[in-house]
Design a protein around this motif. Sequence first.
Motif, PDB file in Angstrom:
ATOM      1  N   THR A 118       0.945  -1.206  -0.085  1.00  0.00           N
ATOM      2  CA  THR A 118       0.246  -0.184   0.032  1.00  0.00           C
ATOM      3  C   THR A 118       0.663   1.485  -0.369  1.00  0.00           C
ATOM      4  O   THR A 118       1.582   1.145   0.896  1.00  0.00           O
ATOM      5  CB  THR A 118      -0.806  -0.021   1.333  1.00  0.00           C
ATOM      6  N   TYR A 119       0.570   1.992  -0.795  1.00  0.00           N
ATOM      7  CA  TYR A 119       1.159   3.497  -1.355  1.00  0.00           C
ATOM      8  C   TYR A 119       0.186   4.708  -0.698  1.00  0.00           C
ATOM      9  O   TYR A 119      -0.908   4.818  -1.104  1.00  0.00           O
ATOM     10  CB  TYR A 119       1.503   2.930  -2.719  1.00  0.00           C
ATOM     11  N   ASP A 120       0.682   5.531  -0.364  1.00  0.00           N
ATOM     12  CA  ASP A 120       0.298   7.004  -0.405  1.00  0.00           C
ATOM     13  C   ASP A 120       0.482   7.573  -1.505  1.00  0.00           C
ATOM     14  O   ASP A 120       0.513   7.309  -2.444  1.00  0.00           O
ATOM     15  CB  ASP A 120       0.138   7.733   0.813  1.00  0.00           C
ATOM     16  N   LEU A 121      -0.681   9.162  -2.137  1.00  0.00           N
ATOM     17  CA  LEU A 121       0.040   9.651  -2.939  1.00  0.00           C
ATOM     18  C   LEU A 121       0.240   9.918  -3.252  1.00  0.00           C
ATOM     19  O   LEU A 121       0.816  10.613  -4.684  1.00  0.00           O
ATOM     20  CB  LEU A 121      -1.600  10.589  -2.705  1.00  0.00           C
ATOM     21  N   ASN A 122       1.548   9.949  -2.726  1.00  0.00           N
ATOM     22  CA  ASN A 122       3.407  10.641  -3.285  1.00  0.00           C
ATOM     23  C   ASN A 122       4.284   9.454  -2.982  1.00  0.00           C
ATOM     24  O   ASN A 122       5.409   9.301  -3.506  1.00  0.00           O
ATOM     25  CB  ASN A 122       4.075  11.728  -1.805  1.00  0.00           C
ATOM     26  N   ASN A 123       3.453   8.078  -3.668  1.00  0.00           N
ATOM     27  CA  ASN A 123       3.884   6.771  -3.415  1.00  0.00           C
ATOM     28  C   ASN A 123       5.110   6.585  -2.669  1.00  0.00           C
ATOM     29  O   ASN A 123       5.944   5.574  -2.338  1.00  0.00           O
ATOM     30  CB  ASN A 123       4.616   7.157  -5.326  1.00  0.00           C
ATOM     31  N   GLN A 124       4.380   6.986  -1.013  1.00  0.00           N
ATOM     32  CA  GLN A 124       5.478   6.525   0.101  1.00  0.00           C
ATOM     33  C   GLN A 124       4.719   5.227   0.640  1.00  0.00           C
ATOM     34  O   GLN A 124       3.492   5.091   0.191  1.00  0.00           O
ATOM     35  CB  GLN A 124       5.551   7.785   0.433  1.00  0.00           C
TER      36      GLN A 124
END
Length: 607
Positions: free
Chosen positions: A236-242
């Motif tokens: 799972t990644y956030d909107l900043n691809n982290q």
Amino acid sequence: MKISKTGFTNIIRCSRYAPLEEIYRKKRNALVTFSDNMDDLMTSENLAKTELLLSDMYDENDEDLIEKEDIQLNAMMPYYNAIEGLTANAVKGKFSGEFTFNMLDTYKQKKFEMEKNGYYFYCFLDGYLEEENHFRIFETKATTSRKYLDMKHEKESMFAFSPEGILMLTKDLGFSVDDKYEKKLDKLLDRFSDVGRYVYDLAFQRYVIEHSKDTPNKPGKYYLAVLNKDYVFDGTYDLNNQPVYQDNIIVFIDFTSITERYMPIIEADMNVVIDHLNTMNANPVPVGKHCQRKDRKQCQFYDICWSHVPAKNSILTYLNNHHGFTDTTGEKHDRYDLINEGVVNALDIDESWLTRENNIIQRRVIESEEPYYNYRKIREGIHELRYPIYHLDFESFPCPLPRYKGEVPYMQSLFQYSIHVERTPGVCDKERDHYGFLAKDHDDPREALIKGMIDVIKPDGGSVLVYNIAFEKTRINELARLFPAYKERLLDIADRLFDLMDIVKGNTKLYKNLGYDEEEAKKINYYHTDLNGSYSIKKVLPLFSNLTYKGMPIGNGSEALVTYSLFPKMDPKTFERNYRDLKNYCKQDTWAMVEILNELRKTAGIR
């Protein structure tokens, strides 16, 4: 004078650390002595000795010789800092109460201070939670729960999870224990052991807290917060691809009972530290495990205190020297004790004390300066290779936090390989027979890496030659587990791995399978005085080739992973140059194996 936790753990090493630190920081204004009398501070002899030490700390241009930049640590710092943030989230998710935490500014963390004999000892806390009836202290460490769960008694872990999900000693959970269990707890009370060093830090904090004027009037609980060895990133990644991690990536280990047992130890150590600070005697002291030689916490003044031990062919050159040396009466002598007695060179030890055959071989090579070869074993090892030979090397990023789906903490993320294909003995071109892969960014490169590798390494039974097999075998097996579509091909490659070091150094299992008895199978195949006890490829290569890493923009593994870590921050021109340099570095590793194998063939008389 104020002493932090880090300062305390350094000063307790030995009586010399504090005065050396004083000289290093204050130079010629340092107030140190070389006698038992503090009145001798300003004598000409004292000043001359201080100058001599300063010459080992600063060069003629006043450039610092002590502080060494750890480029790999710098590359990992963002991840270490992130672990503290994950700890804070996990604390908030599991406990209630007023929580004090600040990842960005240490000085905004909860602080406790105590005074003893005019000295002030203090600590900043990674996490402080105050509840109505008690408080909790959290010390974050960038390690995993594995080292504690791996502490065994009667084949069972000495730690288990409480109903609340806290990792605790089984004794504290009410399990019955015996004297052997209690004895094994001593490892937690050893500040130099891999598990005790972290608990010691926590115990120092407890001692300061309990002796501070600001001590809470309620009982406390003391925890290490570490990474969960069993945590698997779900991708799972956030909107900043982290990456987005769940709270169970952090495990809390309750060390309240052990830190309580530490209190008289810290009390005694505090008195020792105060004595060191009061005397400030900079004379040499015996070396030992407190120097933490070749450890990531090696004393910064190691080079000064160990200057009398030769860099080449000291007694530490002997293979397995950590087991000590046994004299003719059967008495065992510790390597550090021998060094402190003046036995520093490999040839200083009586040959009769060398009870290991490989050490006798080493000594004879050092004495004669003639290399040792077991030609027969080298030949038979080489004859085990099957063609074509695929010379393989990986580069990886040992990230504390998993970056890609299926990874666990500290999994070595592969980002590069180099392969040289040797189709028949000695027939391999450095350029035409080379194949490589290098990720261009930090997006998941694993499947592309696998596809490229299995396209080059055919299912033809050819040996896949590596140097130090454990790393490559583990990585390939991990990929087979994570990517089942390629499992069969990957496991085939893993089964065909062959370690070039087994031919250079030897391997007991390999040579027993070839019909050698135990004694002969254990013997090394090759030794040269320039190896200095090490069979790393960087040591072996110059003895078989003119190939060198000197002068290369990227010349070792640390520089390789740091370069890769910085890819996203590079401008196009810088990226292009570093990308090329990194490909050339990994290519050099596999070509080094080609050259070493070729020279071994010639040496062993194989045409």
